[in-house]
Motif scaffolding. Structure first.
Motif, PDB file in Angstrom:
ATOM      1  N   ASP A 365       0.843  -1.197   0.000  1.00 41.47           N
ATOM      2  CA  ASP A 365       0.000   0.000   0.000  1.00 41.47           C
ATOM      3  C   ASP A 365       0.880   1.249   0.000  1.00 41.47           C
ATOM      4  O   ASP A 365       0.854   2.063   0.934  1.00 41.47           O
ATOM      5  N   PRO A 366       1.696   1.429  -1.039  1.00 45.02           N
ATOM      6  CA  PRO A 366       2.775   2.434  -1.008  1.00 45.02           C
ATOM      7  C   PRO A 366       2.309   3.876  -0.886  1.00 45.02           C
ATOM      8  O   PRO A 366       3.092   4.728  -0.456  1.00 45.02           O
ATOM      9  N   HIS A 367       1.066   4.166  -1.239  1.00 42.96           N
ATOM     10  CA  HIS A 367       0.604   5.552  -1.176  1.00 42.96           C
ATOM     11  C   HIS A 367       0.030   5.906   0.195  1.00 42.96           C
ATOM     12  O   HIS A 367      -0.383   7.048   0.410  1.00 42.96           O
ATOM     13  N   ARG A 368       0.001   4.946   1.103  1.00 45.42           N
ATOM     14  CA  ARG A 368      -0.436   5.216   2.473  1.00 45.42           C
ATOM     15  C   ARG A 368       0.745   5.735   3.284  1.00 45.42           C
ATOM     16  O   ARG A 368       1.832   5.176   3.246  1.00 45.42           O
ATOM     17  N   PHE A 369       0.513   6.808   4.019  1.00 46.44           N
ATOM     18  CA  PHE A 369       1.559   7.356   4.897  1.00 46.44           C
ATOM     19  C   PHE A 369       1.527   6.565   6.194  1.00 46.44           C
ATOM     20  O   PHE A 369       0.619   6.715   7.016  1.00 46.44           O
ATOM     21  N   ASP A 370       2.532   5.720   6.416  1.00 46.13           N
ATOM     22  CA  ASP A 370       2.505   4.811   7.543  1.00 46.13           C
ATOM     23  C   ASP A 370       3.909   4.605   8.119  1.00 46.13           C
ATOM     24  O   ASP A 370       4.646   3.722   7.687  1.00 46.13           O
ATOM     25  N   PRO A 371       4.293   5.389   9.117  1.00 46.52           N
ATOM     26  CA  PRO A 371       5.619   5.235   9.724  1.00 46.52           C
ATOM     27  C   PRO A 371       5.840   3.876  10.379  1.00 46.52           C
ATOM     28  O   PRO A 371       6.980   3.436  10.528  1.00 46.52           O
ATOM     29  N   HIS A 372       4.755   3.196  10.761  1.00 47.24           N
ATOM     30  CA  HIS A 372       4.912   1.925  11.471  1.00 47.24           C
ATOM     31  C   HIS A 372       5.548   0.858  10.595  1.00 47.24           C
ATOM     32  O   HIS A 372       6.023  -0.153  11.121  1.00 47.24           O
ATOM     33  N   ARG A 373       5.587   1.060   9.296  1.00 48.47           N
ATOM     34  CA  ARG A 373       6.221   0.060   8.432  1.00 48.47           C
ATOM     35  C   ARG A 373       7.723  -0.059   8.732  1.00 48.47           C
ATOM     36  O   ARG A 373       8.341  -1.065   8.414  1.00 48.47           O
ATOM     37  N   TYR A 374       8.314   0.970   9.349  1.00 54.30           N
ATOM     38  CA  TYR A 374       9.729   0.920   9.696  1.00 54.30           C
ATOM     39  C   TYR A 374       9.966   0.399  11.110  1.00 54.30           C
ATOM     40  O   TYR A 374      11.108   0.154  11.497  1.00 54.30           O
ATOM     41  N   ILE A 375       8.900   0.273  11.877  1.00 56.72           N
ATOM     42  CA  ILE A 375       9.020  -0.276  13.227  1.00 56.72           C
ATOM     43  C   ILE A 375       8.838  -1.791  13.184  1.00 56.72           C
ATOM     44  O   ILE A 375       9.530  -2.531  13.891  1.00 56.72           O
ATOM     45  N   THR A 376       7.943  -2.255  12.350  1.00 56.89           N
ATOM     46  CA  THR A 376       7.706  -3.698  12.238  1.00 56.89           C
ATOM     47  C   THR A 376       8.652  -4.368  11.255  1.00 56.89           C
ATOM     48  O   THR A 376       8.747  -5.591  11.208  1.00 56.89           O
ATOM     49  N   GLY A 377       9.353  -3.594  10.463  1.00 58.66           N
ATOM     50  CA  GLY A 377      10.294  -4.143   9.488  1.00 58.66           C
ATOM     51  C   GLY A 377      11.166  -3.034   8.945  1.00 58.66           C
ATOM     52  O   GLY A 377      11.072  -1.888   9.375  1.00 58.66           O
ATOM     53  N   SER A 378      12.003  -3.371   7.993  1.00 58.08           N
ATOM     54  CA  SER A 378      12.891  -2.369   7.409  1.00 58.08           C
ATOM     55  C   SER A 378      13.103  -2.671   5.926  1.00 58.08           C
ATOM     56  O   SER A 378      13.397  -3.817   5.573  1.00 58.08           O
ATOM     57  N   PRO A 379      12.918  -1.671   5.064  1.00 55.34           N
ATOM     58  CA  PRO A 379      13.156  -1.905   3.637  1.00 55.34           C
ATOM     59  C   PRO A 379      14.636  -2.114   3.357  1.00 55.34           C
ATOM     60  O   PRO A 379      15.491  -1.739   4.167  1.00 55.34           O
ATOM     61  N   SER A 380      14.927  -2.696   2.221  1.00 55.78           N
ATOM     62  CA  SER A 380      16.327  -2.910   1.850  1.00 55.78           C
ATOM     63  C   SER A 380      16.965  -1.599   1.419  1.00 55.78           C
ATOM     64  O   SER A 380      16.282  -0.594   1.190  1.00 55.78           O
ATOM     65  N   ALA A 381      18.281  -1.629   1.278  1.00 50.33           N
ATOM     66  CA  ALA A 381      19.029  -0.447   0.854  1.00 50.33           C
ATOM     67  C   ALA A 381      18.786  -0.101  -0.605  1.00 50.33           C
ATOM     68  O   ALA A 381      19.286   0.918  -1.090  1.00 50.33           O
ATOM     69  N   PHE A 382      18.003  -0.918  -1.303  1.00 45.10           N
ATOM     70  CA  PHE A 382      17.702  -0.652  -2.709  1.00 45.10           C
ATOM     71  C   PHE A 382      16.225  -0.327  -2.911  1.00 45.10           C
ATOM     72  O   PHE A 382      15.764  -0.189  -4.039  1.00 45.10           O
ATOM     73  N   GLU A 383      15.489  -0.208  -1.788  1.00 45.66           N
ATOM     74  CA  GLU A 383      14.077   0.166  -1.832  1.00 45.66           C
ATOM     75  C   GLU A 383      13.848   1.547  -1.222  1.00 45.66           C
ATOM     76  O   GLU A 383      12.993   2.299  -1.685  1.00 45.66           O
ATOM     77  N   TRP A 384      14.603   1.864  -0.193  1.00 47.51           N
ATOM     78  CA  TRP A 384      14.504   3.171   0.493  1.00 47.51           C
ATOM     79  C   TRP A 384      15.793   3.917   0.200  1.00 47.51           C
ATOM     80  O   TRP A 384      16.860   3.557   0.670  1.00 47.51           O
ATOM     81  N   LEU A 385      15.696   4.983  -0.616  1.00 44.60           N
ATOM     82  CA  LEU A 385      16.900   5.558  -1.220  1.00 44.60           C
ATOM     83  C   LEU A 385      17.019   7.084  -1.103  1.00 44.60           C
ATOM     84  O   LEU A 385      17.499   7.733  -2.030  1.00 44.60           O
ATOM     85  N   PRO A 386      16.625   7.697  -0.002  1.00 45.01           N
ATOM     86  CA  PRO A 386      16.743   9.161   0.053  1.00 45.01           C
ATOM     87  C   PRO A 386      18.177   9.668   0.002  1.00 45.01           C
ATOM     88  O   PRO A 386      18.414  10.829  -0.329  1.00 45.01           O
ATOM     89  N   TYR A 387      19.138   8.800   0.341  1.00 46.16           N
ATOM     90  CA  TYR A 387      20.545   9.195   0.309  1.00 46.16           C
ATOM     91  C   TYR A 387      21.299   8.548  -0.851  1.00 46.16           C
ATOM     92  O   TYR A 387      22.530   8.514  -0.865  1.00 46.16           O
ATOM     93  N   GLY A 388      20.573   8.047  -1.837  1.00 41.55           N
ATOM     94  CA  GLY A 388      21.219   7.343  -2.929  1.00 41.55           C
ATOM     95  C   GLY A 388      21.617   5.950  -2.490  1.00 41.55           C
ATOM     96  O   GLY A 388      21.059   5.394  -1.529  1.00 41.55           O
ATOM     97  N   GLY A 389      22.586   5.362  -3.194  1.00 36.64           N
ATOM     98  CA  GLY A 389      22.969   4.006  -2.847  1.00 36.64           C
ATOM     99  C   GLY A 389      24.328   3.636  -3.375  1.00 36.64           C
ATOM    100  O   GLY A 389      24.933   4.365  -4.166  1.00 36.64           O
ATOM    101  N   GLY A 390      24.816   2.485  -2.947  1.00 38.43           N
ATOM    102  CA  GLY A 390      26.096   1.983  -3.413  1.00 38.43           C
ATOM    103  C   GLY A 390      27.263   2.781  -2.865  1.00 38.43           C
ATOM    104  O   GLY A 390      27.182   3.432  -1.815  1.00 38.43           O
TER     105      GLY A 390
END
Length: 451
Positions: A365-390
């Motif tokens: 449900d990517p268009h839902r604003f839901d901070p709890h998704r980071y408390i119950t789990g964590s996206p990979s370094a290639f899914e959450w990219l505000p600082y770029g990657g690699g």
């Protein structure tokens, strides 16, 4: 324009050897694609993603022939590719920052510089800056109006600028005041001019490039004074500002950074961490004022020593309101394979961050604003990219995370933010960064004295 950007069925002609396998894309003149990406980049990339899917090709005037990728798995392959094969994109911000900037480096030189820059932005080094962050936040918000709507973007810009000037430049007194005046002008104008051709002849003092050169010259004079003050400080080796650390650090072979490299690198840290962090915080306030239940929980958390929900909320703002929307590389090998595509030397490859963050492959449900998704789990370094990657991921990400957390906590401890049912603010392109169009407006009132 709509037909050109998102509905055309023609694909880019394949004029490269048969072994190459490029993704499809719209056929349009280079000038048209360049104009489109300058004036409506987010809209254009979104339309092209809907039309072509996980990857598409564009021929533009800035990066030339470019493949955009819009899915996490393709982003993973880009960021994990050998830097000798898929390296530093050209042109980049080093056109503005100078040849001593980490943006200008590639391969072994880039790794060498990154290793030198990493220690000041991790662990206890960052904790040494916490008091500066709190002080600058308290100073700024002491003048906030109560009961009246105001934009938070400029106050956040002042906080992040002052924190960088004190914690990274080690500036104080007259030098601090002068840098506060000149550097925001340089950053704002430079971010707008960085994609434009640099004139070969003398700029002329009344041209934008002439003004940039004049501000840069003033900066160099002030930096010389700062360096002299640091070297004359009898407590030099115990100073915690980044300038002092760079002056007191050497590479593995015992050599030190040159004066030009230090000057360019400090400007790089400013450019990378000033408006981007401020823009994110403006979005944080814009989002929280439209989420009353979350805001209530965050206010209660701010009165405690906990921070999990606050940090999660900031991460979700970074995902749903992406400030920097792409990360680029350039193909230096004869070819590289990304997914099913084989991309030849000379092409650029761009990870479209603002298309990966709302991708249902990465987030439920990517268009839902839901901070709890980071408390119950964590996206990979290639899914959450505000600082770029690699290998080119922002080295100051930890510093930025700590800064945003402390700014938000300090504000929530002093003020109650009024909620609103007004529509969310639209994106505004402010040079490199995307900000809330109305500046992230909020209304606050003083909280009762905390016990």
């Amino acid at each position: 324009m709509t037909q050109v950007a998102g509905e055309a069925s023609d694909t880019v002609e394949n004029r490269v050897p048969s072994a190459t396998n490029l993704p499809p894309g719209p056929r349009m003149p280079k000038a048209v694609s360049g104009l489109l990406l300058i004036v409506a980049r987010r809209w254009a990339i979104q339309r092209l993603t809907r039309r072509y899917g996980s990857a598409f090709t564009i021929d533009g005037p800035l990066f030339g022939k470019t493949v955009f990728v819009t899915e996490p798995e393709l982003a993973r392959q880009v960021f994990l590719a050998n830097p000798e094969d898929l390296g530093n994109i050209q042109p980049n911000l080093s056109r503005l920052l100078g040849p001593g900037s980490v943006f200008a480096l590639d391969g072994a030189e880039h790794r060498r510089r990154r290793n030198l820059l990493s220690p000041p932005f991790h662990g206890k080094r960052v904790r040494a800056y916490e008091q500066i962050i709190v002080e600058e936040t308290q100073r700024e918000i002491s003048n906030w109006p109560t009961g009246k709507s105001f934009p938070t973007l400029e106050p956040m810009n002042r906080i992040t600028l002052n924190v960088i000037l004190r914690a990274i430049f080690g500036a104080e007194g007259a030098e601090l005041e002068q840098l506060r005046i000149d550097l925001p002008k340089w950053v704002t104008l430079g971010s707008k001019m960085v994609a434009l051709p640099i004139p070969i002849r003398d700029y002329g003092r009344f041209t934008p490039w002439g003004r940039l050169a004049a501000w840069r010259a003033k900066y160099e004079v002030i930096l010389d004074k700062l360096i002299a003050d640091v070297r004359a400080d009898p407590d030099f080796e115990n100073r915690t500002d980044v300038l002092s650390l760079l002056l007191n650090t050497t590479y593995d072979d015992g050599t030190a950074m040159t004066r030009q490299e230090i000057g360019d690198e400090l400007l790089t840290l400013l450019a990378a961490g000033h408006e981007t962090t401020a823009s994110t915080m403006a979005w944080v306030f814009e989002r929280l004022s439209r989420n009353p239940e979350l805001l209530e929980k965050l206010t209660a958390e701010a009165d405690s020593d906990e921070s999990a929900l606050r940090r999660a909320a900031i991460r979700e703002v970074q995902r749903t309101r992406t400030v920097i929307d792409f990360a680029g590389r350039h193909v230096y090998a004869p070819s590289v394979q990304i997914g099913e595509w084989v991309i030849p030397r000379g092409y650029s490859v761009i990870v479209a961050i603002n298309q990966i963050h709302p991708n249902p492959i990465a987030f439920d449900d990517p268009h839902r604003f839901d901070p709890h998704r980071y408390i119950t789990g964590s996206p990979s370094a290639f899914e959450w990219l505000p600082y770029g990657g690699g290998s080119r991921r922002c080295p100051g990400s930890t510093f930025a995370n700590v800064e945003m957390d402390l700014v938000l906590r300090t504000v929530l401890r002093q003020f109650a933010i009024e909620t609103t049912t007004a529509p969310g603010e639209k994106y505004h392109a402010r040079g490199v960064a995307f900000t809330p169009k109305r500046g992230g407006r909020i209304t606050v009132r003083p909280r009762a004295q905390r016990r």
